[in-house]
Design an enzyme around this catalytic site. Structure first.
Site, PDB file in Angstrom:
ATOM      1  N   CYS A  29       0.817  -1.221   0.000  1.00 30.45           N
ATOM      2  CA  CYS A  29       0.000   0.000   0.000  1.00 30.45           C
ATOM      3  C   CYS A  29       0.849   1.270   0.000  1.00 30.45           C
ATOM      4  CB  CYS A  29      -0.922   0.025   1.219  1.00 30.45           C
ATOM      5  SG  CYS A  29      -1.661  -1.560   1.637  1.00 30.45           S
ATOM      6  N   ASP A 103      -4.930   1.645   5.299  1.00 34.53           N
ATOM      7  CA  ASP A 103      -6.156   2.134   5.928  1.00 34.53           C
ATOM      8  C   ASP A 103      -5.970   3.253   6.952  1.00 34.53           C
ATOM      9  OD1 ASP A 103      -6.850  -0.050   4.490  1.00 34.53           O
ATOM     10  OD2 ASP A 103      -7.883  -1.098   6.090  1.00 34.53           O
ATOM     11  N   SER A 450     -13.090  -5.580   8.546  1.00 36.20           N
ATOM     12  CA  SER A 450     -12.384  -5.097   7.372  1.00 36.20           C
ATOM     13  C   SER A 450     -13.397  -4.572   6.363  1.00 36.20           C
ATOM     14  CB  SER A 450     -11.587  -6.247   6.750  1.00 36.20           C
ATOM     15  OG  SER A 450     -11.207  -5.929   5.430  1.00 36.20           O
TER      16      SER A 450
END
Length: 561
Positions: A29, A103, A450
């Site tokens: 990410c 996230d 999630s």
């Protein structure tokens, strides 16, 4: 000392722009953010500023999922925010560009920008490309569900390994409308990220141009004194909620948008999510429940197309200001829709008349809990509780096929305080779905889910078990009822029985006695308040003005000497 680093008198005469990077080598990410940071810095220099890059931490939800390490994920949001705030305050930067990927780095960076209230913006690193498995697009969600399918004999170990090898083909955040892409979209609709920046995939050549442009945009914001208190307002937060609801986004958005609102001093309750979702049509056909991934949305017209649909549906406050200086309504009108795209439906032909977020209350969740309903789940289920005091215990029961149709799985002592850190239950929920029980088993937890979770699942149950919430009093066999239509989550127990059980309940010993986990458990607020660790701001109008007033501008000449 700044000259020792390599800066010149000319550099120090210019505005100093902090480039807050969440680059780290442990996850796809954020692994490419160093490259993007160089392009941001080039944009700042071209627009007359001096960029100064610094780094902070990141924790990969996907890698930590299902382990003790997952407890670090939500805690990392606070550390990201605190560390950026400290570096910027300590070095008196004039503006900030924060780079995010996974996230928690998204809300963590924005929480810092809101606290600092300097001209600033957040740049998202972009989505990963999907993998290809047996002729179809796959994401990390498919791997987690594959674990359950393998345990049930529905997928061979060899095919699971093959799926694992190709599901994540390179840099970028998880590809569905999971938490990272949900929050990236929310921040673009909120206005703290430039419109058109988040949707560009991580490895698309255009991403470098986007990064360069953000360096120039922050300098324009500096010249206009365009600060987050003018952007992060109640109408803008409601726009962000509407975008999440319209795209079937992650339930984590509730936690993070509440946290950003608390940092901004903007009144926002958990019930606002249900109210806004109830009047917002579900328009985007995105994973984890739909057909498409974030790169498909980008090619269909991007996040601007979602804003345009919200404007057409009268679910957007069009006058909310964005960091570009344009309003969100103006940005929405600039959207270009790809002909015959199938990712985002017309307003008159929604996938569902209401959005994906639902807030439930009841005698099991007096402060509320969060569910994501996209039209594929059960809307009511009443069944016996199967109670587990940790995620590991619940996962073992699922893997040993001890969960049966009609059961209500309860995973408790995994809340912000009790975990600590409020782990996501993707390993459990994906295993349930992978075994073919997704439409016949419900789950509730004081932990999180999630963005890849699907099925009848209620998370963020508050008060949490560690604080003596009703979820702590449940026993195996108690009849628990989910009722989405009435927004209720209840257990069939009399007040007398509740009182008797409460009298016998004792708080468990903290799982960590020292270190950051222990400190977090002592400071963290309820999930219904965003699970933040700082004081709640009461007045938006007065936030951080004291900081602005006391910034010692007289220090600038000292830098030139």
């Amino acid at each position: 000392m700044l000259k020792a680093v390599g800066f010149t008198d000319e550099d120090l005469r210019k505005p100093l722009i902090g480039i807050a990077n969440t680059w780290i080598e442990v996850m796809p990410c954020n692994v490419h953010l160093r490259r993007l940071a160089e392009r941001v810095k080039a944009g700042v220099r071209a627009a007359g500023g001096t960029p100064i890059e610094f780094n902070t931490i990141a924790v990969s939800d996907g890698i930590a999922m299902g382990t003790e390490g997952m407890k670090a994920s939500l805690v990392s949001r606070e550390v990201v925010a605190d560390s950026i705030e400290l570096v910027v305050r300590g070095h008196l930067f004039d503006g900030v560009v924060a780079l995010s990927g996974c996230d928690k780095t998204i809300p963590g960076t924005v929480m810092a920008l809101v606290r600092l209230n300097l001209p600033s913006l957040m740049l998202y690193g972009g989505s990963i490309a999907p993998g290809r498995f047996d002729g179809r697009d796959v994401t990390i969600q498919d791997v987690f569900e594959g674990v359950g399918a393998c345990a049930a004999g529905r997928l061979s170990a060899q095919d699971l390994r093959r799926l694992e090898d190709i599901a994540c083909p390179g840099p970028g955040a998880c590809g569905g409308q999971f938490t990272a892409n949900t929050m990236a979209m929310a921040m673009e609709i909120l206005g703290i990220s430039p419109m058109g920046s988040a949707g560009v995939p991580a490895m698309d050549p255009l991403k470098d141009e986007v990064a360069y442009d953000t360096g120039q945009i922050v300098m324009k914001a500096l010249n206009r004194r365009l600060t987050p208190d003018r952007i992060v307002t109640r109408p803008a937060l409601e726009n962000a909620i509407a975008a999440v609801a319209a795209t079937g986004g992650s339930t984590n958005s509730v936690l993070h948008l509440l946290a950003i609102a608390r940092e901004a001093g903007v009144p926002l309750s958990i019930d606002a999510f249900d109210r806004i979702s109830a009047k917002t049509p579900l328009l985007a056909d995105l994973k984890p429940w739909g057909r498409y991934v974030a790169t498909d949305l980008y090619h269909a017209g991007g996040i601007a197309l979602v804003a345009k649909r919200l404007l057409e549906a009268r679910c957007l406050h069009p006058q909310a200001l964005t960091v570009t200086g344009r309003t969100i309504g103006e940005e929405a009108k600039r959207a270009v829709e790809t002909p015959e795209q199938q990712v985002v439906r017309p307003v008159k032909k929604p996938l569902k008349r209401t959005g994906g977020l639902v807030i439930l209350r009841g005698n099991l969740a007096p402060e509320g809990c969060v569910a994501k309903i996209t039209g594929h789940e059960l809307l009511r289920l009443s069944g016996p509780a199967r109670v587990f005091d940790s995620e590991e215990a619940a996962f073992a029961a699922v893997q040993h096929r001890n969960i049966k149709r009609g059961d209500v799985v309860v995973v408790r002592y995994e809340g912000p305080k009790g975990g600590p850190g409020m782990r996501e239950m993707l390993a459990v929920t994906a295993a349930i779905v992978g075994q073919g029980l997704g439409e016949s088993v419900a789950l509730l937890t004081d932990g999180r889910f999630s963005g890849a979770t699907r099925g009848l699942m209620a998370g963020h149950v508050a008060p949490e078990a560690a604080s003596g919430g009703p979820i702590a009093l449940l026993r195996n066999g108690d009849r628990v009822t989910f009722d989405i239509s009435t927004r209720r989550l209840d257990v069939k127990l009399s007040p007398t029985e509740f009182a008797a059980r409460r009298a016998k309940w004792r708080a468990p010993r903290p799982r960590y006695a020292s270190g950051v986990m222990a400190k977090y458990a002592q400071l963290v607020s309820s999930a219904s308040e965003g699970a933040i660790t700082g004081p709640l701001r009461q007045q938006q109008a007065t936030r951080d003005k004291q900081h602005v007033k006391r910034r010692p501008r007289v220090m600038k000449p000292a830098r030139k000497s």
